[in-house]
Design a protein around this motif. Sequence first.
Motif, PDB file in Angstrom:
ATOM      1  N   ARG A  52       0.921   3.883  -3.177  1.00 29.21           N
ATOM      2  CA  ARG A  52       0.566   5.293  -3.030  1.00 29.21           C
ATOM      3  C   ARG A  52       1.690   6.196  -3.526  1.00 29.21           C
ATOM      4  O   ARG A  52       1.440   7.231  -4.153  1.00 29.21           O
ATOM      5  N   ASP A  99       1.406   8.845  -6.668  1.00 29.69           N
ATOM      6  CA  ASP A  99       1.737  10.257  -6.458  1.00 29.69           C
ATOM      7  C   ASP A  99       2.594  10.827  -7.590  1.00 29.69           C
ATOM      8  O   ASP A  99       2.725  12.046  -7.721  1.00 29.69           O
ATOM      9  N   ARG A 120      -4.083  10.419 -12.607  1.00 33.08           N
ATOM     10  CA  ARG A 120      -4.552   9.701 -11.420  1.00 33.08           C
ATOM     11  C   ARG A 120      -6.042   9.387 -11.531  1.00 33.08           C
ATOM     12  O   ARG A 120      -6.489   8.295 -11.161  1.00 33.08           O
ATOM     13  N   ALA A 167      -3.107   0.488  -3.245  1.00 38.29           N
ATOM     14  CA  ALA A 167      -3.070   1.824  -2.651  1.00 38.29           C
ATOM     15  C   ALA A 167      -4.263   2.076  -1.725  1.00 38.29           C
ATOM     16  O   ALA A 167      -4.182   2.921  -0.823  1.00 38.29           O
ATOM     17  N   SER A 168      -5.339   1.331  -1.930  1.00 37.06           N
ATOM     18  CA  SER A 168      -6.542   1.518  -1.094  1.00 37.06           C
ATOM     19  C   SER A 168      -6.445   0.771   0.228  1.00 37.06           C
ATOM     20  O   SER A 168      -7.311   0.908   1.082  1.00 37.06           O
ATOM     21  N   ALA A 180       0.835  -1.201   0.000  1.00 37.45           N
ATOM     22  CA  ALA A 180       0.000   0.000   0.000  1.00 37.45           C
ATOM     23  C   ALA A 180       0.869   1.251   0.000  1.00 37.45           C
ATOM     24  O   ALA A 180       0.607   2.214  -0.743  1.00 37.45           O
ATOM     25  N   GLU A 181       1.908   1.244   0.799  1.00 37.53           N
ATOM     26  CA  GLU A 181       2.811   2.395   0.867  1.00 37.53           C
ATOM     27  C   GLU A 181       3.503   2.621  -0.470  1.00 37.53           C
ATOM     28  O   GLU A 181       3.583   3.757  -0.965  1.00 37.53           O
TER      29      GLU A 181
END
Length: 222
Positions: A157, A161, A168, A220-221, A153-154
């Motif tokens: 994201r 970015d 996006r 990412a969610s 997830a980190e």
Amino acid sequence: MTAPAQAPIRVLLVDDDALVRAGLSMILGGTGDIEIVGEAGDGAQVPPLVAAHRPDVVLMDIRMPGVDGLAATEALRAAPSPPEVVVLTTFHADAQVLRALRAGAAGFLLKDIAPADLVDAIRRVAAGEPILSPAVTRQLISHVSDGGRGHRAERARALLDRLSEREREVALAVGRGSSNAEIGRELFMSVPTVKAHVSRILTKLGLNNRVQIALLVYDASG
């Protein structure tokens, strides 16, 4: 003037069951536009066969003795100018299938697929279209227990970015399973513009296909 004949789609069959390979070869070889350029019964045989025959598509069984299809897929997709890989499986939801998709496989087919659907899938993959929709990807993910979610997830994201706000928005729409036409209507873009955004997203994030965009959005969610 007669248009030049289109080159056949070159396919490598990889399955440890000789009967399965024979059935696939019979189905695909009779189409006229698909050529079986080689067969392998073990993942260890795949790299030299790919180097020798340069297939467009590799039909890859997951479970094989020796080097399995998962390791072979990861090795192929990490190499320069790799062929498309389609995973063959007997399971709808399988952790190994998910891992193969993360490695860049263009999709998966169940071994009981109808012959006409198999031929159509090979043609679509050869044309650059993944044969697993993001919606089906989410269904697969939801049935598979997969560790390491927090770290992914980190990372996911951080990758998202890198995108512009518009890119996006397109990536999130791909993650929801929207088609190019649906994304265009939602975001007031033409379909060619959507395609251009998807191409830029793949390039920026070092991804292979829309399936990987959907997986990234899912991660990412988390």
